[in-house]
Design an enzyme around this catalytic site. Structure first.
Site, mmCIF file in Angstrom:
data_model
loop_
_atom_site.group_PDB
_atom_site.id
_atom_site.type_symbol
_atom_site.label_atom_id
_atom_site.label_comp_id
_atom_site.label_asym_id
_atom_site.label_seq_id
_atom_site.Cartn_x
_atom_site.Cartn_y
_atom_site.Cartn_z
ATOM 1 N N SER A 122 -66.794 -90.651 10.236
ATOM 2 C CA SER A 122 -67.050 -92.021 9.808
ATOM 3 C C SER A 122 -67.710 -92.049 8.440
ATOM 4 O O SER A 122 -68.437 -91.118 8.061
ATOM 5 C CB SER A 122 -67.958 -92.706 10.834
ATOM 6 N N TYR A 146 -75.766 -92.666 14.811
ATOM 7 C CA TYR A 146 -74.316 -92.491 14.889
ATOM 8 C C TYR A 146 -73.817 -91.660 13.710
ATOM 9 O O TYR A 146 -73.047 -90.704 13.876
ATOM 10 C CB TYR A 146 -73.646 -93.865 14.909
ATOM 11 N N LYS A 150 -72.064 -87.905 13.835
ATOM 12 C CA LYS A 150 -70.755 -87.631 13.256
ATOM 13 C C LYS A 150 -70.835 -86.523 12.203
ATOM 14 O O LYS A 150 -69.944 -85.676 12.104
ATOM 15 C CB LYS A 150 -70.168 -88.905 12.648
#
Length: 321
Positions: A122, A146, A150
């Protein structure tokens, strides 16, 4: 060619399966089976080959071991706890986004079959005090859990590939818009809902200012790039298996203008502007001056305009009246 899509119940997983069903080939070989795996058995798709649907909890190594087999040639690792959810529930984010990725890669290592693994990362891995422009070789400095999870997944993809356990490749996805369905717990969810709901005659709330810039890709183009990305040769990828997937930067005002250009003045009138400080805090840490030179040189591409994104939603995903 035996393909496993982990996260096969999501929007991207379902669209990827449908694309593979239409073409019937991947990496120059006929597809013999696709397995769609998710926390609950996902919907199937019609295809000229068997399509299995199974439950898989990637946080559970035993569950992963059941779906990743010696016959698996290509794994699309799409499953994730999305941004705002991972920020609210740190443990769930770690278990799925980090340890789930580890479980898949460890299963591949144990089998010794070196499957292709296409991992969706991402643009949330960017952020903080690093200079623009950003791209494939920018130092990851995520400002959310998050994004951190990632970024750690990217490092594992590189290392497991270096060791010869997998033939990995990781793609930093732009925000996918216009996504069909309902809003989810991603901080970026409004970047689809402020378009999707008005196009369906419903009100939507925009929590950021019209001049907020972001980096986008349509679902259709994302799927096209994921197929091309799995077909890239290891020799062309070299020592760095991570790359930015191409997208384009637009402001919220430009998104709404594109919707108006395609669908008329009506939908934009259904947007309400209401600040949401927590969403704004998360997305303000994301960066938008992003370049995908490497992926472009390897044949991946971006949408030509956001009008195309709107048209694709209307053609592919808008519910029938």
């Amino acid at each position: 060619m035996n393909i496993l899509i982990i996260g096969g119940g999501g929007v991207i997983g379902q669209k990827l399966a449908q694309s593979l069903a239409q073409t019937g080939t991947l990496r120059g070989q006929p597809i013999t089976r696709v397995t769609l795996a998710d926390i609950n058995p996902p919907p199937s798709v019609e295809a000229g080959f068997p399509v299995d649907t199974v439950a898989c909890d990637i946080a559970d190594a035993a569950s992963v071991n059941k779906v990743v087999t010696a016959e698996t040639d290509v794994i699309y690792l799409l499953a994730a706890i999305v941004s705002a959810h991972a920020e609210e529930d740190f443990e769930a984010g770690m278990n799925i986004n980090l340890f789930g990725t580890y479980n898949v890669l460890e299963r591949c290592r144990a089998l010794g079959t070196k499957p292709v693994v296409a991992f969706t990362s991402s643009i949330a891995i960017y952020g903080g005090d690093i200079p623009d422009p950003l791209g494939d070789l920018s130092y990851p400095n995520p400002q959310t859990s998050y994004g951190a999870q990632k970024a750690m997944g990217e490092i594992m993809i590189n290392d497991y590939s270096r060791k010869g356990f997998v033939d990995g490749r990781a793609f930093r996805l732009p925000t996918v818009s216009v996504r069909p369905g309902k809003p989810n717990r991603a901080a970026s969810s409004f970047m689809s809902s402020i378009l999707r709901e008005p196009l369906n005659g419903q009100e939507a709330v925009c929590p950021v200012d019209p001049d907020f810039l972001h980096y986008y890709i349509s679902p259709r183009k994302c799927i096209e790039n994921l197929v091309k990305g799995a077909e890239l040769l290891a020799d062309d990828l070299g020592m760095n298996r991570v790359m930015q997937m191409p997208g384009r930067t637009w402001s919220i005002a430009q998104l709404i203008e594109a919707m108006t250009n395609v669908a008329g003045d009506g939908p934009a009138k259904l947007i309400r502007w209401e600040a949401e400080p927590e969403i704004k805090r998360i997305v303000s840490g994301w960066r938008f001056d992003i370049h995908a030179d490497r992926a472009l040189s390897l044949g991946l591409s971006a949408d030509a305009s956001f009008e195309d994104n709107i048209r694709y939603y209307l053609e592919d995903d808008k519910p029938s009246a």
